[in-house]
Motif scaffolding. Structure first.
Motif, mmCIF file in Angstrom:
data_model
loop_
_atom_site.group_PDB
_atom_site.id
_atom_site.type_symbol
_atom_site.label_atom_id
_atom_site.label_comp_id
_atom_site.label_asym_id
_atom_site.label_seq_id
_atom_site.Cartn_x
_atom_site.Cartn_y
_atom_site.Cartn_z
ATOM 1 N N THR A 442 6.242 -22.708 28.635
ATOM 2 C CA THR A 442 7.492 -23.515 29.026
ATOM 3 C C THR A 442 7.333 -24.924 29.475
ATOM 4 O O THR A 442 8.069 -25.506 29.347
ATOM 5 N N ARG A 443 6.275 -25.227 29.878
ATOM 6 C CA ARG A 443 6.054 -26.468 30.564
ATOM 7 C C ARG A 443 4.804 -27.535 30.120
ATOM 8 O O ARG A 443 5.306 -28.583 30.142
ATOM 9 N N ILE A 444 3.721 -26.610 29.899
ATOM 10 C CA ILE A 444 2.532 -27.543 29.791
ATOM 11 C C ILE A 444 2.259 -28.144 28.265
ATOM 12 O O ILE A 444 1.754 -29.228 28.140
ATOM 13 N N SER A 445 2.461 -27.362 27.498
ATOM 14 C CA SER A 445 2.394 -27.660 25.764
ATOM 15 C C SER A 445 2.444 -29.033 25.613
ATOM 16 O O SER A 445 1.754 -29.892 25.125
ATOM 17 N N HIS A 446 3.991 -29.241 25.936
ATOM 18 C CA HIS A 446 4.437 -30.627 25.241
ATOM 19 C C HIS A 446 3.849 -31.691 26.175
ATOM 20 O O HIS A 446 3.545 -33.001 25.632
ATOM 21 N N LEU A 447 3.251 -31.511 27.282
ATOM 22 C CA LEU A 447 2.648 -32.465 28.107
ATOM 23 C C LEU A 447 1.205 -32.834 27.585
ATOM 24 O O LEU A 447 0.994 -34.038 27.547
ATOM 25 N N ILE A 448 0.566 -31.917 27.009
ATOM 26 C CA ILE A 448 -0.703 -32.069 26.470
ATOM 27 C C ILE A 448 -0.759 -32.881 25.174
ATOM 28 O O ILE A 448 -1.346 -33.755 24.801
ATOM 29 N N GLN A 449 0.222 -32.455 24.358
ATOM 30 C CA GLN A 449 0.280 -32.960 22.989
ATOM 31 C C GLN A 449 0.850 -34.549 23.154
ATOM 32 O O GLN A 449 1.467 -34.970 24.141
ATOM 33 N N PRO A 450 0.260 -35.500 22.203
ATOM 34 C CA PRO A 450 -0.098 -35.029 20.964
ATOM 35 C C PRO A 450 -1.602 -34.550 20.928
ATOM 36 O O PRO A 450 -2.135 -34.349 19.771
ATOM 37 N N LEU A 451 -2.385 -34.481 22.058
ATOM 38 C CA LEU A 451 -3.776 -33.903 22.147
ATOM 39 C C LEU A 451 -3.559 -32.339 21.691
ATOM 40 O O LEU A 451 -2.622 -31.811 21.947
ATOM 41 N N ASP A 452 -4.635 -31.727 20.953
ATOM 42 C CA ASP A 452 -4.514 -30.250 20.622
ATOM 43 C C ASP A 452 -5.512 -29.567 20.230
ATOM 44 O O ASP A 452 -5.687 -28.498 19.758
ATOM 45 N N THR A 453 -6.666 -29.878 21.150
ATOM 46 C CA THR A 453 -7.949 -29.044 21.021
ATOM 47 C C THR A 453 -7.882 -27.850 21.941
ATOM 48 O O THR A 453 -7.468 -28.230 23.174
ATOM 49 N N VAL A 454 -8.921 -27.090 22.002
ATOM 50 C CA VAL A 454 -9.184 -26.099 22.846
ATOM 51 C C VAL A 454 -9.603 -26.820 24.307
ATOM 52 O O VAL A 454 -9.098 -26.382 25.211
ATOM 53 N N LEU A 455 -10.366 -27.826 24.162
ATOM 54 C CA LEU A 455 -10.755 -28.431 25.306
ATOM 55 C C LEU A 455 -9.462 -29.252 25.869
ATOM 56 O O LEU A 455 -9.218 -29.271 27.363
ATOM 57 N N ASP A 456 -8.480 -29.744 25.459
ATOM 58 C CA ASP A 456 -7.372 -30.275 25.864
ATOM 59 C C ASP A 456 -6.488 -29.346 26.807
ATOM 60 O O ASP A 456 -5.774 -29.700 27.796
#
Length: 638
Positions: A442-456
């Protein structure tokens, strides 16, 4: 810290007076103290500017700011040096004043070449119909771009959004220099042309090579209707740090290293280095420049008048203004110790220590769940922390005794011994699998993107929970729920990249010696903007807090770049001593002992987030968990 955005349209059917609600909500979370929008329209184009301010310095200045000539400025940065900004002044106003007086392109580049500190900006120059934008040399502040409708509209924003099930095509603006778009010409052509003004050392580098390398890299990720070109005048920004010293040692030094490596590997090993006059002087110089960097980052804050020394011990309820992402490792220990030198003694310092549950079990929840109902997902649910706190309170402590928790507690004792008058708020932030999965979605995925790896995913989620600061305040007597009020979050990022802290540095050294190690360090620092900093800025700022990076202060980087590699690291020594050697020696000089010998441990392993879900993933794999976004779930849970 601010959330800044500019949406540009070149056709009437795409003109709009408002941003999309989800983008506006994400921007407001970054800048909760002031929100403002401004529209600029011509026959050929429309610009919608949106500014959201986290107030940290001088008078609260709403953004965007404009002048009598129609120029508009959005600033997300901190001027720590290079341009004089008094304590009571606001750097947005200072930079805009200088910008408004710039007569040509060269003046603008000269201005941004002087600024030391993290920044991203958007500047509309009305007279030339130009939109200028960019990020600082290290990319310490996020800025994304999104091109759509075959070039008929585009958007620049500190943070993006994500559509249901599919990542929206936001990309990070490369920290390759400053960009300029001639808005008037775009409206009459079939393409968007980005003019690049790259970073370049004042001497030695070929400007054509710098530009060609940058153009190739930038163009690879852009739509075909977006063109990147060098500016016609071949103008550039002066890089704010000195080039990396690539010198190699003499044989005598290698013999010296061998003799030390044969001695017992204890704190005495570190003290042997400090008996050598030159090395001790270098370490003291390093402490001085790093201490100044920390000082600039903890004093540029609004705070109450300091209490008299006699009242210091009466300040148990005083709120912290500064927090440290704290694992008890060498990076965070040195940062905390130096912050202690400069934060007023009557003010606590929050040490934010995150741990992820090492095994799942059914936990009875007895907390009162009657919470304030949320009207929209712009706000964090008021009961969110209560649920987490209840789970933690009812669960056995060993479920969160991850490596970073253990070293964090040891580090706390060491800091308390160094300054018993300081109130050190050790905040234990405990995260269950259920909470991780829900808030990632609900909150974190869009903040990490556009990075998209397991480490990110691992680091982004860990940093988000840590910087939120919702946990347990643990003392000798008890533990109680605690929410950090600190708006500034210090992080040790940049130490590993510059001081050979990663295992890949050791691999490169074993394969290619010091020459290979030098090249690895140069590469690490060169890619830090795209690999780490935009992501961490978006994640931390989502809580209305500002990330500050003392190890990436321009003067710190220049000092470390000026040293030969053997004065920074000695990888002939084992882990726990050889990597980040100069930082370990600094810790000894500062009176820190236990932490000086701790080996590097990555956050995803120290906090145990990497063990929460799948154990067979590689850090570089694409992370499917970052793609699972459901607007249906979003509306239900918020």
């Amino acid at each position: 810290m601010c959330g800044i955005c500019c949406a540009v349209s070149f056709s009437v059917e795409h003109f709009s007076r408002d941003l999309k609600e989800d983008l506006l909500c994400n921007l407001k979370r970054r800048g909760p103290d002031s929100s403002k929008q401004l529209l600029r329209s011509t026959v050929n184009y429309q610009c919608l500017f949106s500014g959201h301010v986290l107030h940290l310095r001088g008078l609260l200045t709403a953004q965007p700011v404009e002048d009598e000539r129609g120029n508009v400025f959005l600033w997300n940065g901190e001027v720590f040096s290079g341009i004089k900004v008094e304590a009571e002044e606001n750097d947005t106003q200072i930079i805009f004043h200088y910008l408004s007086s710039c007569k040509n392109e060269s003046d603008i580049l000269s201005l941004f070449s002087k600024v030391q500190g993290p920044w991203s900006f958007i500047y509309y120059q009305a007279s030339s119909h130009s939109l200028w934008f960019g990020r600082d040399f290290f990319g310490r502040r996020s800025l994304l771009w999104h091109f759509s409708n075959l070039g008929k509209s585009f958007c620049l924003s500190s943070v993006g959004t994500q559509a249901s099930g599919v990542a929206d095509q936001w990309q990070e603006v490369p920290a390759s220099g400053i960009f300029r778009i001639d808005l008037k010409s775009v409206s009459t052509s079939q393409s968007v042309v980005l003019k690049l003004y790259p970073w370049k050392y004042s001497s030695g580098d070929d400007i054509r090579e710098c530009v060609n390398n940058s153009l190739t890299e930038i163009s690879a990720d852009l739509p075909t209707f977006v063109l990147v070109a060098a500016n016609e005048a071949k103008l550039y920004l002066k890089e704010p740090v000195v080039p990396l010293n690539m010198a190699l040692p003499q044989a005598a030094f290698e013999t010296h290293c061998s003799s030390i490596s044969r001695s017992p590997l204890t704190r005495e090993t570190l003290r042997v280095f400090l008996t050598e006059g030159h090395m001790k002087e270098v370490v003291q110089q390093f402490i001085g420049v790093l201490s100044t960097a920390v000082k600039r980052r903890v004093l540029c804050l609004p705070r109450d008048e300091h209490l008299a020394p006699s009242e210091v011990l009466k300040t148990r309820n005083r709120k912290a203004n500064v927090a440290v992402l704290f694992s008890g490792g060498i990076d965070s220990m040195v940062i905390a110790a130096l912050a202690d030198h400069h934060v007023p003694l009557d003010e606590p310092i929050d040490l934010l220590n995150v741990a992820f549950m090492t095994k799942e079990k059914t936990i009875p929840v007895n907390f009162n769940k009657k919470g304030r109902k949320q009207k929209n997902h712009c706000e964090m649910p008021s009961e969110e922390f209560s649920k987490s706190a209840a789970a933690t309170a009812a669960s056995p402590g060993e479920q969160f005794n991850v490596p970073d928790r253990v070293t964090g507690r040891v580090g706390l004792k060491e800091l308390q011994a160094a300054n018993p008058l300081r109130i050190w708020n050790f905040v234990e932030i405990n995260v269950s699998l259920e909470e991780l999965q829900r808030l990632r979605r609900t909150r974190i995925s869009h903040l990490i993107q556009p990075l998209d790896t397991v480490l990110d995913d691992s680091i982004g989620c860990a940093v988000w929970f840590a910087s939120r600061g919702a946990g347990w305040l643990v003392t000798q007597d008890a533990a109680q729920p605690y929410q950090s009020s600190a708006k500034v979050v210090l992080t040790g990022i940049g130490a590993d990249e510059q001081l050979a802290g990663y295992s890949r540095h050791r691999v490169r050294f074993l394969a290619h010696g010091l020459e290979g190690l030098n090249k690895e360090i140069k590469m690490e620092l060169g890619r830090i903007s795209s690999r780490n900093l935009g992501r961490d800025d978006r994640v931390i700022s989502d809580h209305g807090k500002e990330a500050r990076f003392p190890f990436l202060d321009e003067n710190v980087v220049s000092f470390l770049n000026s040293l030969p590699v053997w004065e920074k690291a000695n990888l002939t020594l084992p882990r726990g001593i050889g990597e980040k050697l100069i930082l370990r020696l600094a810790a000894v000089e500062l009176g820190l002992t236990a932490s000086a010998l701790l080996p590097k441990r990555a956050m995803q392993f120290g906090s145990r987030i990497a063990k929460m879900e799948k154990n067979n993933e590689k850090a570089s794999d694409k992370c499917g968990r970052l793609q699972i976004i459901s607007l249906e779930n979003l509306s239900v849970e918020n």
